[in-house]
Design a protein around this motif. Sequence first.
Motif, PDB file in Angstrom:
ATOM      1  N   ASP A  27      10.979 -21.868  43.003  1.00  0.00           N
ATOM      2  CA  ASP A  27       9.954 -21.147  43.771  1.00  0.00           C
ATOM      3  C   ASP A  27       8.718 -22.004  44.001  1.00  0.00           C
ATOM      4  O   ASP A  27       8.236 -22.130  45.116  1.00  0.00           O
TER       5      ASP A  27
ATOM      6  N   PRO B 186       8.898 -10.585  45.190  1.00  0.00           N
ATOM      7  CA  PRO B 186       9.133 -12.009  44.922  1.00  0.00           C
ATOM      8  C   PRO B 186       7.831 -12.816  44.959  1.00  0.00           C
ATOM      9  O   PRO B 186       7.837 -13.992  44.637  1.00  0.00           O
ATOM     10  N   SER B 201      12.292 -10.794  38.513  1.00  0.00           N
ATOM     11  CA  SER B 201      12.926 -11.500  39.619  1.00  0.00           C
ATOM     12  C   SER B 201      14.427 -11.351  39.532  1.00  0.00           C
ATOM     13  O   SER B 201      15.018 -11.558  38.482  1.00  0.00           O
TER      14      SER B 201
END
Lengths: 216, 216
Positions: A27, B186, B201
């Motif tokens: 991420d 997210p 998540s």
Amino acid sequence: MPRGVPKKVDRSLASLASLRRLPLYLDVCRQAEAEGLSIISGTVIAEQLGLEPIQVRKDLSLTGILGRPRIGYALRELIQRIEFFLRWDVSHSAILIGAGRLGQALLAYRDLRRYNFNILFAFDNDSQKIGMVIEGVKVYDIALMQEMLQKNPAEIAIITTPDYVALDVASVAYNAGVRKFWNFTPRRFRLPPGVLIYTESMLTGFSVLSVRDPTA
Amino acid sequence: MPRGVPKKVDRSLASLASLRRLPLYLDVCRQAEAEGLSIISGTVIAEQLGLEPIQVRKDLSLTGILGRPRIGYALRELIQRIEFFLRWDVSHSAILIGAGRLGQALLAYRDLRRYNFNILFAFDNDSQKIGMVIEGVKVYDIALMQEMLQKNPAEIAIITTPDYVALDVASVAYNAGVRKFWNFTPRRFRLPPGVLIYTESMLTGFSVLSVRDPTA
């Protein structure tokens, strides 16, 4: 696969905790890349996630990447190596069993799709839901599940049914060849050896929120 | 509080991993109690969860309980001590921000209620949802959130909005005094120091399912 990726990485070396952290690094890296960066340091990743730099570097070393001291990691290579390590460079097929509110929320979860998680079909026993197409995925009568799985093997079955049928539907999927289960019900169930069951529980998040002190 | 519980347990000693496992032990213990048992050994708990007995015993020792060698733990006391350690013996108030599919699924999650997690109100900006009562929880206009929170303080805000508004709604809740956030989007966001943000998540489950070998 990026140049210089070792032919084999040893995924069995990764602890559950490391596996859980790798998507977080991904991420951060993808966001950094989107911002135009081409290099990132372990320290920066650690800061963004509130982790220790040594932990981050150790986790990243699982992917076989070598960082350059005082400079960091080549961002594109790091992204590719994490994706390779997580096997997210290849497609993963799944079915969704239970097309209720939670199941529908998962169908809409974009990040899973982005990482090659492909839900082929959804199944339900509710005639109101059968035939619906939710986020591009069609809902079929659960009575068809075994037959459809035999024609279209799936790697993972997601269980979002009421808990009292979790074992029953998982057993059908098991008999049709599924060996990985993503269980969203509070019911913990067992299947024969050689099966991976990952259970999501909302209680884990609650335990952390309940116990931890925000000011600590 | 059971007899013999120390006046203070040191919750800061619990690692994130231990905190995540304690609800699993509680599950096993409550099930054993429902089956009529009054004593349980660390080994049995470990077997049911696929963990190492030493790990289980170490985690349980956080609660201050003393097991008897070759016999085990008094089941009722163990349950009470885990619940006390997790602070699940007292009520936790929460609000839900975003009453879509995922939010509604959380409102229906019975296990949270059972452990004193009480969602007071839900908020949404969709006029179709405002006024609905879902699983006993009423959905209010999000424009009322700050005012309602000031009158009815909540410990935890659950964020189940689209990700692009996550920071905005969390900031409003923060300004109204909320210091613990359960983020299901997210989007990772930051708030001033002194805030606890726990992000769920779906990618963590996927990473484990993707990498781990069911036959290993």
